[in-house]
Every structure is written in structure tokens, then in C-alpha cells.
Motif scaffolding. Structure first.
Motif, PDB file in Angstrom:
ATOM      1  N   SER A 199      29.598  75.297  43.624  1.00 46.42           N
ATOM      2  CA  SER A 199      29.059  73.929  43.619  1.00 46.42           C
ATOM      3  C   SER A 199      30.131  72.925  43.225  1.00 46.42           C
ATOM      4  CB  SER A 199      27.865  73.838  42.672  1.00 46.42           C
ATOM      5  OG  SER A 199      28.288  74.016  41.326  1.00 46.42           O
ATOM      6  N   ALA A 200      30.973  73.283  42.246  1.00 45.54           N
ATOM      7  CA  ALA A 200      32.057  72.386  41.839  1.00 45.54           C
ATOM      8  C   ALA A 200      33.059  72.191  42.975  1.00 45.54           C
ATOM      9  CB  ALA A 200      32.750  72.936  40.603  1.00 45.54           C
ATOM     10  N   GLU A 201      33.389  73.284  43.689  1.00 47.91           N
ATOM     11  CA  GLU A 201      34.323  73.183  44.803  1.00 47.91           C
ATOM     12  C   GLU A 201      33.713  72.363  45.946  1.00 47.91           C
ATOM     13  OE1 GLU A 201      35.158  77.216  45.686  1.00 47.91           O
ATOM     14  OE2 GLU A 201      36.521  77.525  43.982  1.00 47.91           O
ATOM     15  N   ALA A 202      32.406  72.567  46.211  1.00 48.06           N
ATOM     16  CA  ALA A 202      31.750  71.787  47.264  1.00 48.06           C
ATOM     17  C   ALA A 202      31.742  70.302  46.911  1.00 48.06           C
ATOM     18  CB  ALA A 202      30.318  72.294  47.482  1.00 48.06           C
ATOM     19  N   LEU A 203      31.493  69.998  45.628  1.00 46.13           N
ATOM     20  CA  LEU A 203      31.500  68.609  45.195  1.00 46.13           C
ATOM     21  C   LEU A 203      32.890  67.993  45.347  1.00 46.13           C
ATOM     22  CD1 LEU A 203      29.996  66.250  43.921  1.00 46.13           C
ATOM     23  CD2 LEU A 203      30.541  67.209  41.676  1.00 46.13           C
ATOM     24  N   ALA A 204      33.908  68.763  44.994  1.00 48.07           N
ATOM     25  CA  ALA A 204      35.277  68.253  45.138  1.00 48.07           C
ATOM     26  C   ALA A 204      35.613  67.992  46.607  1.00 48.07           C
ATOM     27  CB  ALA A 204      36.266  69.244  44.527  1.00 48.07           C
ATOM     28  N   GLU A 205      35.185  68.899  47.476  1.00 44.02           N
ATOM     29  CA  GLU A 205      35.449  68.717  48.899  1.00 44.02           C
ATOM     30  C   GLU A 205      34.701  67.507  49.447  1.00 44.02           C
ATOM     31  OE1 GLU A 205      34.601  72.328  50.924  1.00 44.02           O
ATOM     32  OE2 GLU A 205      36.347  73.386  50.123  1.00 44.02           O
ATOM     33  N   LEU A 206      33.473  67.299  48.994  1.00 41.42           N
ATOM     34  CA  LEU A 206      32.723  66.124  49.432  1.00 41.42           C
ATOM     35  C   LEU A 206      33.394  64.840  48.954  1.00 41.42           C
ATOM     36  CD1 LEU A 206      29.035  67.310  48.885  1.00 41.42           C
ATOM     37  CD2 LEU A 206      30.166  66.855  51.073  1.00 41.42           C
ATOM     38  N   ARG A 207      33.913  64.872  47.717  1.00 36.66           N
ATOM     39  CA  ARG A 207      34.618  63.693  47.217  1.00 36.66           C
ATOM     40  C   ARG A 207      35.870  63.419  48.041  1.00 36.66           C
ATOM     41  NH1 ARG A 207      34.192  64.990  40.713  1.00 36.66           N
ATOM     42  NH2 ARG A 207      32.114  64.054  40.396  1.00 36.66           N
TER      43      ARG A 207
END
Length: 429
Positions: free
Chosen positions: A285-293
Motif C-alpha cells: 500500500s505504501a509503494e502504491a501510494l508513492a507511485e500514485l504520488r
């Protein structure tokens, strides 16, 4: 104030007549020497191009002529209500004077201005002076009837002979009153047509200065191409966003959902394994959030939306591994959002190119706005050799700017330094 008083009472028509005469006289007095000077300087500068001197003087002369022509366009709209469009190509800012001069000579507006200077010093001078002549000439006829004819002729039978006022030979009181009658007729004509005569001057100016149908057709062709490039670029950007979402954040979110489903099954049977999967889901989830950012940053950086182009470029410079100086003079204003976004990503592309390919250890970025143009230059002390052709990425930047009528100029001799200049027509809000 517009001198056009097509409808109104006699007083307003009289004021319009006097205003047209005064403005026409002032315009004639100023325009004749200015047109002669501009044309002569342009002609001399063009003649000196083959020996090299003209390559340095022509851009400055053309700038002056364009400034004068723009001033006359403004007067035509303010005094005569005649709007004259300007179709100058942006003056290229490059260190090579030959390239600048060559670009100016290819601009049809350069030659159109030269033709206009010739017309303005002849027919333009006459049409500007005509309202003043119509208003002032009757005063001479009235003065003759009041006795001026005596000094003009030397008496009824003076040695100087009759004094001609128009087609009336004035030699006595009878002919003097005839001159006054003719002056009254001219004054009536002036009262009715002085403003219209002044309009003729501005219509003549528009006929010469306005771009031709061929130029407008070329303009439409260029706009069609830039619109097609913009559509293609937008479509490619959408495909990239879709691909990044599918291969990145979406895949991680799907994997995280599967891990959570497995956790539901294992939470009672194998708590340790469930905890491991929960930790993995949290990392996903943290990696997905970083990618979305990162994806959102690539679409429209938050710092650009919140703080403007200058701070956004400074933020870019801080992330570079090369020492970068940023100088911003935008007067506290901001371009329109599409222009601002295009300028930001163009600077980002140029900085990326400088870091990857130039071998530079210093980069300078200058942003300032003036004369309706946003001008950005990116300079590095690298090895040079950059060109728009050859897949360097500069062609994409040029297409991006072309959507907004912007231009890109590159000065990059072998051995450096490299300076890339961009100009985008815009106003600041």
C-alpha cells in the motif's frame, strides 16, 4: 478617444472635426520623419548584410520598426476604431546573429513593414494631413475677406497680381468675398467629412500592415499542425498514465487485495503467516501510494499549482545532482495554467537532457516576462553539440511550445556552452 462620430448632434460633429484635424496634423508631423528614418535605416542595414555588419544591426533595426508599427496599430484602434492585427513571428533570441537575421528575413511581416513605411511617408502623410487642411484652409479664405488680400496682392492693381485661393483669383473686395464663400463651402465639407477623411488614413494603414490571406492561410496550417501535435501528445500521455496505473499501482492494489484475502483464511489457522502477509500488504500500500504520488506529480506537480512556475522550477533544481542557479523575474504574476504547465515540463525536459547528456557541472535557468512574452533560458557549461534534430528530446519540447505559439532556439557549439531559449506569448494574471 475614438474620433468616429457618425451619429450625433452638430456639436459632437464639430468636436470630432477639430479632433481629427489636430490628431491628423500631429500624426503627419511625426510620421513623415519617423517613416523616412525607419526606411533608410532598414535599407542601409539590409545592404550591409553581405559584408557582415548588417547581420548585427538588422535585428535591432527590425525591433525598432516593429515597435513603431505596433504603436501605429494602437493609435489606429484608439483614434480611428480600426483594429490592425499583428502577425509577427517571435524574434529569435540566439547568440548567432546570422541565424537571427536569417529568421527575420524569412518573416513576411518584415517586408510588409518596409512596404508600409514607403506608403506611410507618401500616401499616409497626405491622408493624415487632409483633415487639418480641410479645417484650416477655410480660415485663410475668411482672412482674405477681412482684408488680408491687400497684403497678399499689393493692392487691387499691385505688381504682384492676383492671389489665388483655390480657383478664385483674389484681387479685390469682390473676389475676396468669393474666396470667403469658397472657404465656407470647404468648411462645410470639413464639418461633414473630416472624420471620414481621417478614417481613410487608418484604413490605408490596415490595408498595408494587416497580414495577407496567404499569411493567414499559413497561420491556419501551422495552428492545425500544432493542434494535431497537441492531440497526439495528449493521447500518448493518457496511454502512459493508463500503462503506469495498470503496471504499477493497480497491480500492487490487486496483489494487496489477494494478500488480505489470504490473511482472512490464515488469521485463525496460522497467525504468524497472517502477520507476515499483513506486513507485506502494508508495504504494498505504501509503494502504491508513492507511485500514485509520482504519477500525479508527472501530470501536474502540486508545487506548480500551489506556488507557481518560479518555485516549481526551483524545486526541480534542488533535486538535480548538478549545481543549478535559478533566476526568476515574473513580477509576482502567473501565466495561464496551460502555459505554466507547458513551460514547467519543457524546463524539466531541458534540465534532464543537460544532466544526462551534456557533462555539465553548472546549470543556469532564467525566467522572466516582458513585452507579452514569457522567456526562459537554460544554459549549461557542458560539451555542447545539442540540436533539435537527432532525437535529443528538443523536438518534443519544440512541439509542446508550438501549441502555444512558442518558439525554441538552440545555441550549442562544439565544446559548449549550450543555451536553449524558449519564448511563449502570454500575459500574467
Amino acid at each position: 478617444m475614438n474620433t468616429n462620430t457618425n451619429s450625433g448632434d452638430g456639436g459632437s460633429r464639430t468636436r470630432g472635426m477639430v479632433l481629427a484635424a489636430g490628431r491628423g496634423l500631429a500624426l503627419a508631423v511625426v510620421s513623415l520623419p519617423a517613416a523616412v528614418l525607419g526606411f533608410c535605416l532598414s535599407l542601409v542595414s539590409l545592404v550591409l548584410i553581405p559584408i557582415g555588419v548588417g547581420a548585427f544591426t538588422t535585428p535591432y533595426v527590425v525591433k525598432g520598426v516593429r515597435a513603431y508599427a505596433d504603436r501605429r496599430r494602437a493609435l489606429a484602434e484608439r483614434w480611428g476604431g480600426v483594429r490592425i492585427p499583428s502577425a509577427y513571428r517571435p524574434l529569435p533570441e540566439t547568440a548567432n546573429p546570422w541565424k537571427r537575421t536569417y529568421a527575420l528575413l524569412r518573416d513576411p511581416a518584415t517586408w510588409r513593414d518596409l512596404r508600409w513605411l514607403q506608403v506611410d511617408m507618401t500616401a499616409g502623410f497626405v491622408t493624415a494631413l487632409l483633415p487639418a487642411v480641410l479645417v484650416l484652409y477655410p480660415l485663410e479664405g475668411f482672412a482674405l475677406a477681412l482684408g488680408l488680400w491687400r497684403t497678399m496682392t499689393g493692392g487691387p492693381y499691385g505688381a504682384y497680381g492676383p492671389y489665388w485661393y483655390g480657383f478664385v483669383p483674389v484681387s479685390g473686395w469682390t473676389t475676396a468675398f468669393a474666396a470667403a464663400a469658397l472657404g465656407a463651402v470647404v468648411l462645410v465639407v470639413a464639418h461633414r467629412y473630416a472624420v471620414s477623411a481621417f478614417q481613410v488614413h487608418f484604413r490605408l494603414t490596415r490595408a498595408v500592415l494587416a497580414p495577407s490571406q496567404a499569411e493567414l492561410a499559413e497561420r491556419v496550417r501551422v495552428l492545425t499542425e500544432t493542434r494535431r501535435d497537441a492531440v497526439d501528445t495528449s493521447a500518448a500521455e493518457l496511454r502512459r498514465i493508463e500503462r503506469d496505473l495498470h503496471d504499477g499501482a493497480q497491480a500492487r492494489l490487486v496483489a494487496m487485495g489477494m494478500d488480505l484475502g489470504t490473511v482472512e483464511v490464515l488469521v485463525d489457522k496460522n497467525p504468524e503467516k497472517a502477520k507476515e502477509l499483513l506486513a507485506q500488504a502494508r508495504r504494498s500500500s505504501a509503494e502504491a501510494l508513492a507511485e500514485l504520488r509520482d504519477l500525479v506529480h508527472g501530470i501536474h506537480p502540486p508545487v506548480l499549482a500551489e506556488r507557481g512556475l518560479g518555485d516549481a522550477v526551483r524545486a526541480l533544481a534542488l533535486r538535480l545532482p548538478v549545481s543549478t542557479e535559478v533566476d526568476v523575474e515574473l513580477g509576482g504574476g502567473r501565466p495561464d495554467a496551460p502555459v505554466e504547465s507547458a513551460a514547467y515540463f519543457a524546463v524539466s525536459e531541458l534540465l534532464t537532457n543537460a544532466v544526462k547528456h551534456s557533462g555539465a557541472d553548472r546549470i543556469w535557468v532564467d525566467l522572466h516576462h516582458g513585452a507579452g512574452q514569457l522567456r526562459i533560458s537554460v544554459t549549461d557549461n557542458g560539451g555542447g553539440g545539442a540540436a533539435v534534430e537527432g532525437g535529443s528530446g528538443l523536438a518534443g519540447v519544440e512541439r509542446r511550445l508550438g501549441t502555444f505559439d512558442g518558439v525554441l532556439a538552440v545555441s550549442s557549439p562544439a565544446g559548449g556552452p549550450t543555451m536553449v531559449t524558449m519564448e511563449i506569448p502570454c500575459v500574467l494574471s
